[in-house]
Design a protein around this motif. Structure first.
Motif, PDB file in Angstrom:
ATOM      1  N   TRP A 286      77.743  45.949  12.983  1.00  0.00           N
ATOM      2  CA  TRP A 286      78.284  46.120  11.616  1.00  0.00           C
ATOM      3  C   TRP A 286      79.343  47.130  11.431  1.00  0.00           C
ATOM      4  O   TRP A 286      80.116  46.801  10.681  1.00  0.00           O
ATOM      5  CB  TRP A 286      77.160  46.479  10.629  1.00  0.00           C
ATOM      6  CG  TRP A 286      76.064  45.567  10.229  1.00  0.00           C
ATOM      7  CD1 TRP A 286      76.183  44.116  10.624  1.00  0.00           C
ATOM      8  CD2 TRP A 286      74.868  45.784  10.042  1.00  0.00           C
ATOM      9  NE1 TRP A 286      74.943  43.493  10.150  1.00  0.00           N
ATOM     10  CE2 TRP A 286      74.069  44.685   9.842  1.00  0.00           C
ATOM     11  CE3 TRP A 286      73.829  47.003   9.680  1.00  0.00           C
ATOM     12  CZ2 TRP A 286      72.554  44.339   9.410  1.00  0.00           C
ATOM     13  CZ3 TRP A 286      72.599  46.881   9.166  1.00  0.00           C
ATOM     14  CH2 TRP A 286      71.808  45.350   9.045  1.00  0.00           C
TER      15      TRP A 286
ATOM     16  N   ARG B 270      70.971  45.800   3.716  1.00  0.00           N
ATOM     17  CA  ARG B 270      72.302  45.736   3.048  1.00  0.00           C
ATOM     18  C   ARG B 270      72.963  47.254   2.899  1.00  0.00           C
ATOM     19  O   ARG B 270      74.169  47.397   3.100  1.00  0.00           O
ATOM     20  CB  ARG B 270      72.048  45.176   1.657  1.00  0.00           C
ATOM     21  CG  ARG B 270      73.338  45.247   0.818  1.00  0.00           C
ATOM     22  CD  ARG B 270      72.958  44.669  -0.754  1.00  0.00           C
ATOM     23  NE  ARG B 270      72.064  45.559  -1.147  1.00  0.00           N
ATOM     24  CZ  ARG B 270      72.414  46.627  -1.904  1.00  0.00           C
ATOM     25  NH1 ARG B 270      73.546  47.217  -1.721  1.00  0.00           N
ATOM     26  NH2 ARG B 270      71.406  47.338  -2.600  1.00  0.00           N
ATOM     27  N   GLN B 271      72.196  48.238   2.767  1.00  0.00           N
ATOM     28  CA  GLN B 271      72.716  49.469   2.500  1.00  0.00           C
ATOM     29  C   GLN B 271      72.936  50.114   3.891  1.00  0.00           C
ATOM     30  O   GLN B 271      74.188  50.610   3.955  1.00  0.00           O
ATOM     31  CB  GLN B 271      71.558  50.466   1.863  1.00  0.00           C
ATOM     32  CG  GLN B 271      71.128  50.315   0.341  1.00  0.00           C
ATOM     33  CD  GLN B 271      70.171  51.155  -0.277  1.00  0.00           C
ATOM     34  OE1 GLN B 271      69.527  51.946   0.471  1.00  0.00           O
ATOM     35  NE2 GLN B 271      69.944  50.834  -1.419  1.00  0.00           N
TER      36      GLN B 271
ATOM     37  N   GLN C 270      74.215  48.265   6.184  1.00  0.00           N
ATOM     38  CA  GLN C 270      75.492  47.558   6.465  1.00  0.00           C
ATOM     39  C   GLN C 270      76.686  48.033   5.869  1.00  0.00           C
ATOM     40  O   GLN C 270      77.881  48.402   6.530  1.00  0.00           O
ATOM     41  CB  GLN C 270      75.335  46.070   6.232  1.00  0.00           C
ATOM     42  CG  GLN C 270      76.517  45.294   6.735  1.00  0.00           C
ATOM     43  CD  GLN C 270      76.430  43.825   6.337  1.00  0.00           C
ATOM     44  OE1 GLN C 270      75.523  43.430   5.584  1.00  0.00           O
ATOM     45  NE2 GLN C 270      77.537  43.034   7.094  1.00  0.00           N
ATOM     46  N   GLU C 271      76.495  48.276   4.593  1.00  0.00           N
ATOM     47  CA  GLU C 271      77.340  49.042   3.846  1.00  0.00           C
ATOM     48  C   GLU C 271      77.881  50.614   4.361  1.00  0.00           C
ATOM     49  O   GLU C 271      79.084  50.501   4.501  1.00  0.00           O
ATOM     50  CB  GLU C 271      77.155  49.274   2.261  1.00  0.00           C
ATOM     51  CG  GLU C 271      76.894  47.926   1.580  1.00  0.00           C
ATOM     52  CD  GLU C 271      76.459  48.220   0.212  1.00  0.00           C
ATOM     53  OE1 GLU C 271      76.292  47.199  -0.579  1.00  0.00           O
ATOM     54  OE2 GLU C 271      75.938  49.352  -0.384  1.00  0.00           O
TER      55      GLU C 271
ATOM     56  N   PRO D 264      76.712  42.898   0.945  1.00  0.00           N
ATOM     57  CA  PRO D 264      77.369  43.974   0.948  1.00  0.00           C
ATOM     58  C   PRO D 264      78.377  44.519   0.029  1.00  0.00           C
ATOM     59  O   PRO D 264      79.355  43.089  -0.104  1.00  0.00           O
ATOM     60  CB  PRO D 264      77.725  44.549   2.545  1.00  0.00           C
ATOM     61  CG  PRO D 264      77.966  42.820   2.815  1.00  0.00           C
ATOM     62  CD  PRO D 264      77.215  42.140   2.335  1.00  0.00           C
TER      63      PRO D 264
ATOM     64  N   ASP E 134      81.637  39.607   6.895  1.00  0.00           N
ATOM     65  CA  ASP E 134      80.668  40.407   6.872  1.00  0.00           C
ATOM     66  C   ASP E 134      79.589  39.919   5.921  1.00  0.00           C
ATOM     67  O   ASP E 134      78.444  39.990   6.086  1.00  0.00           O
ATOM     68  CB  ASP E 134      80.963  41.753   6.371  1.00  0.00           C
ATOM     69  CG  ASP E 134      82.095  42.637   7.288  1.00  0.00           C
ATOM     70  OD1 ASP E 134      81.727  42.683   8.423  1.00  0.00           O
ATOM     71  OD2 ASP E 134      83.350  43.060   6.856  1.00  0.00           O
ATOM     72  N   ARG E 135      80.172  39.535   4.723  1.00  0.00           N
ATOM     73  CA  ARG E 135      78.949  38.843   3.742  1.00  0.00           C
ATOM     74  C   ARG E 135      78.294  37.535   4.212  1.00  0.00           C
ATOM     75  O   ARG E 135      77.124  37.551   4.165  1.00  0.00           O
ATOM     76  CB  ARG E 135      79.737  38.313   2.473  1.00  0.00           C
ATOM     77  CG  ARG E 135      80.176  39.758   1.737  1.00  0.00           C
ATOM     78  CD  ARG E 135      80.740  39.436   0.433  1.00  0.00           C
ATOM     79  NE  ARG E 135      81.967  38.930   0.366  1.00  0.00           N
ATOM     80  CZ  ARG E 135      83.040  39.441   0.537  1.00  0.00           C
ATOM     81  NH1 ARG E 135      83.183  40.643   0.512  1.00  0.00           N
ATOM     82  NH2 ARG E 135      84.140  38.653   0.261  1.00  0.00           N
TER      83      ARG E 135
ATOM     84  N   ASN F 117      81.092  46.049   0.047  1.00  0.00           N
ATOM     85  CA  ASN F 117      82.323  46.394   0.970  1.00  0.00           C
ATOM     86  C   ASN F 117      82.642  45.247   1.863  1.00  0.00           C
ATOM     87  O   ASN F 117      81.734  44.694   2.198  1.00  0.00           O
ATOM     88  CB  ASN F 117      82.490  48.064   1.417  1.00  0.00           C
ATOM     89  CG  ASN F 117      81.338  48.482   2.458  1.00  0.00           C
ATOM     90  OD1 ASN F 117      80.414  47.596   2.696  1.00  0.00           O
ATOM     91  ND2 ASN F 117      81.192  49.459   2.842  1.00  0.00           N
TER      92      ASN F 117
ATOM     93  N   ALA G 125      75.741  38.927   6.858  1.00  0.00           N
ATOM     94  CA  ALA G 125      74.691  39.578   5.980  1.00  0.00           C
ATOM     95  C   ALA G 125      73.853  38.479   5.493  1.00  0.00           C
ATOM     96  O   ALA G 125      72.448  38.790   5.329  1.00  0.00           O
ATOM     97  CB  ALA G 125      75.282  40.348   4.950  1.00  0.00           C
TER      98      ALA G 125
END
Length: 635
Positions: free
Chosen positions: A531, A242-243, A245-246, A480, A487-488, A482, A491
């Protein structure tokens, strides 16, 4: 590629001979993962045994034997996987004074751990792995799993407080102290998702290490486990998807589509080249779809001889992509082998699924995957796959439907409608008004996504004693902070569906026949690049996976690139009404279900009756129950 196992008792009660015997039993339970060599390492004073089964891929000599002790004697490692950038790491370590006996990646990883420590060595590596590393100086045991979750690692406690761990559940079950009690919460997850995601496992007291995490245990932590506390529920993320990807979204991609195509081409070429290194025969899975075709094309572009490629087709045309694979192979001029199954070969595998997958697993594409792996293993020891493209480049049609429905619901008084709609339960699987009501009952995009991936909508109502277990699809922290809705959605699948369904399926089916599967699209550099891309480069003008398809146009003619997406499944519904009907009826016998005590028989029998009467979609509900029942017979 290999299998690992081990045990550590907080209060050593056995001698070296007994520990070696235990290690051998645990290793023999996963011998299919590594038929070429075996080894155990024991420290009787601390009650630790490490066990290893070897499938020789790099350095076929005895210098690759495991468990392996570091040159300075401090570290001992049992390692399952491949470090693809081992040559670069070796050169770096040699510059620091390290000397190597052989040329295995295991020895490089071990020297890296000795030089930089476990976490730093993992961060420098590019590969797939599950490992156990013992630090003799600090008396600490490290367990780790790779970034994406390509390789599995189970762990848990026995009744006498011994820590047991291994590549598959059967290795843990070889310890006589492991409890064989079914975890009803995990069973409910199986019915909902077709698989059991980490950290859950089908047996009480057992967990799966999540992707990108590691654990450090010292004697104090081990004693806490012996006292009934579980220090293993909060592993450390050495790579946090997650981090990462952000960060990739925040950085973005600074360039137009042409620059993105060139960057993806270069990254994938290198990822494929790294995964083509082997001291044994190598090939590719080729379905004819975008991802496998792209990987095969990049292999052939970097090979001086025809690449061995393999595909499988069924007589049921809804599940047959073999004609596309043949056309791609012909254009690329690979050395192609195709198995066209009439269904009997897959049917014959059904009784063996429980042994092969070791933990209940109900994605029906397990059957053609197992057949494909058996076919490939007759010719090669390593095969590259196209896994990961859908989750990285917006490849599923359900993403579009989820976004569309979420956007529509956002314009409505959602909470009020959710209360008015109620929950139609399992009927929502059948489509129509019930499905629309179920969508209305969702509170947000995560709810819509969960609805889309669920088989049983309310599995806790059919599994006795089950409570709702939280997965990435339920946890807002998995999203994420953002990026956009697309994207979510990706994820969520990257966190749960990809490692615990897709990669689990490939790992078990390939390792059951001692075949190593490698996934270039899941090179961490490709992942983070994907990503960083805007949605417009992944989905455009109704085209899913836009950028990979544009890249594939560099290697294949347009008609072979742009075609409808097909699934890679099996005609389970036809089989359950036909040749598997008697087997299924025996598994779903009402008296048996009641006496075994895991399920409420009434809803299962009702669905079975409706299915036999012609209801088309209930086979997805039934397959999860059947796979558990088949597994339970072997418990």
């Amino acid at each position: 590629m290999c299998g690992i196992a081990g045990a550590w008792s907080p209060q050593p009660r056995t001698g070296a001979d007994e520990l070696h015997a235990l290690g051998r039993r645990m290793g023999e339970a996963i011998a299919h993962r590594g038929p070429d060599d075996s080894g155990t390492w024991v420290d009787a004073d601390i009650g630790l045994v490490l066990s290893h089964r070897r499938l020789s891929i790099l350095d076929l000599s005895p210098e690759g034997h495991q468990p392996m002790v570091s040159a300075d004697g401090r570290w001992v490692i049992a390692f399952n996987g491949e470090i693809y950038n081992h040559a670069a790491l070796r050169a770096e370590l040699e510059a620091l004074g390290h000397r190597f006996r052989g040329h295995s990646d295991t020895e490089v990883l071990l020297a890296g751990i000795a030089q930089w420590g476990v976490q730093a060595a993992l961060e420098r590596g590019n590969g797939m792995l599950a490992l156990a590393a013992w630090d003799r100086q600090e008396r600490a045991l490290w367990l780790a799993r790779d970034r994406v979750g390509k390789k599995p690692l189970y762990y848990g406690w026995t009744t006498d407080g011994t820590l047991v761990f291994g590549s598959e559940l059967s290795a843990l079950r070889a310890h006589p102290g492991l409890r064989h009690e079914v975890n009803p919460d995990a069973l409910a997850l199986l019915l909902r998702l077709d698989y059991i995601p980490a950290p859950y496992a089908i047996l009480r007291g057992v967990h799966k290490l999540p992707a990108g995490t590691l654990l450090r245990l010292d004697p104090a932590a081990l004693a806490a486990g012996d006292a009934g506390h579980d220090p293993l529920r909060a592993p450390l993320h050495w790579w946090n998807a997650r981090q990462r990807q952000e960060a990739a979204i925040a950085q973005g991609f600074d360039g137009d589509e042409g620059a993105a195509l060139d960057a993806l081409d270069a990254l994938l070429r290198d990822a494929v080249a790294l995964r083509m290194e082997a001291d044994v025969p190598l090939g590719a899975f080729l379905s004819g779809g975008t991802d496998s075709s792209l990987v095969t094309a990049l292999m052939q572009a970097q090979s001086a001889r025809p690449v061995r490629s393999f595909s499988i087709g069924f007589d049921n045309t809804d599940h047959d992509e073999s004609a596309y694979a043949t056309a791609v192979a012909r254009h690329l001029r690979t050395d192609h082998t195709e198995l066209h199954a009439d269904g009997r070969a897959a049917l014959d595998l059904v009784p063996d699924m429980a042994r092969m997958f070791d933990e209940p697993f109900a994605d029906s594409s397990q059957l053609p995957t197992a057949l494909l792996c058996r076919l490939a293993r007759q010719h090669v020891t390593v095969a590259l796959s196209g896994d990961g493209g859908d989750e990285l480049f917006f490849g599923y049609g359900r993403y579009l439907r989820a976004l569309r429905n979420d956007a529509r619901l956002a314009r409505l008084p959602r909470r009020l409608l959710a209360r008015l709609a109620g929950n139609p339960g399992e009927r929502s699987r059948l489509g129509g008004l019930a499905a629309a009501r179920a969508e209305l009952a969702t509170g947000d995009l995560q709810g819509v996504a969960l609805q889309r991936v669920s088989r049983w909508r309310r599995p806790e109502s059919v599994v006795r004693g089950a409570r709702r277990a939280i997965t990435a699809y339920d946890d807002p922290a998995a999203l994420p902070a953002n990026g956009g809705p697309a994207d979510r959605l990706m994820a969520l699948d990257f966190a749960c569906y990809l490692p615990e369904d897709i990669l689990t399926k490939v790992d078990r089916a390939s390792m059951a026949v001692a075949l190593e599967a490698r996934a270039p699209l899941l090179d961490w550099r490709v992942v983070e690049f994907a990503w960083s891309l805007p949605l417009a480069m992944k989905y455009r003008d109704g085209q899913l996976k836009h950028l990979p398809k544009r890249l594939l146009e560099r290697y294949l003619p347009t008609p072979l690139v742009h075609r409808p997406k097909s699934g890679f499944g099996a005609p389970v519904g036809d089989w359950l009404r036909g040749p598997l009907r008697d087997w299924a009826e025996a598994q779903l016998d009402e008296r048996r279900l009641r006496e075994e005590g895991h399920f409420d028989p009434a809803p299962i029998r009702a669905i079975w009756g409706e299915f036999l009467a012609g209801q088309r979609k209930w086979h997805t509900h039934l397959w999860g129950v059947l796979m558990f029942q088949a597994w339970r017979e072997r418990l």
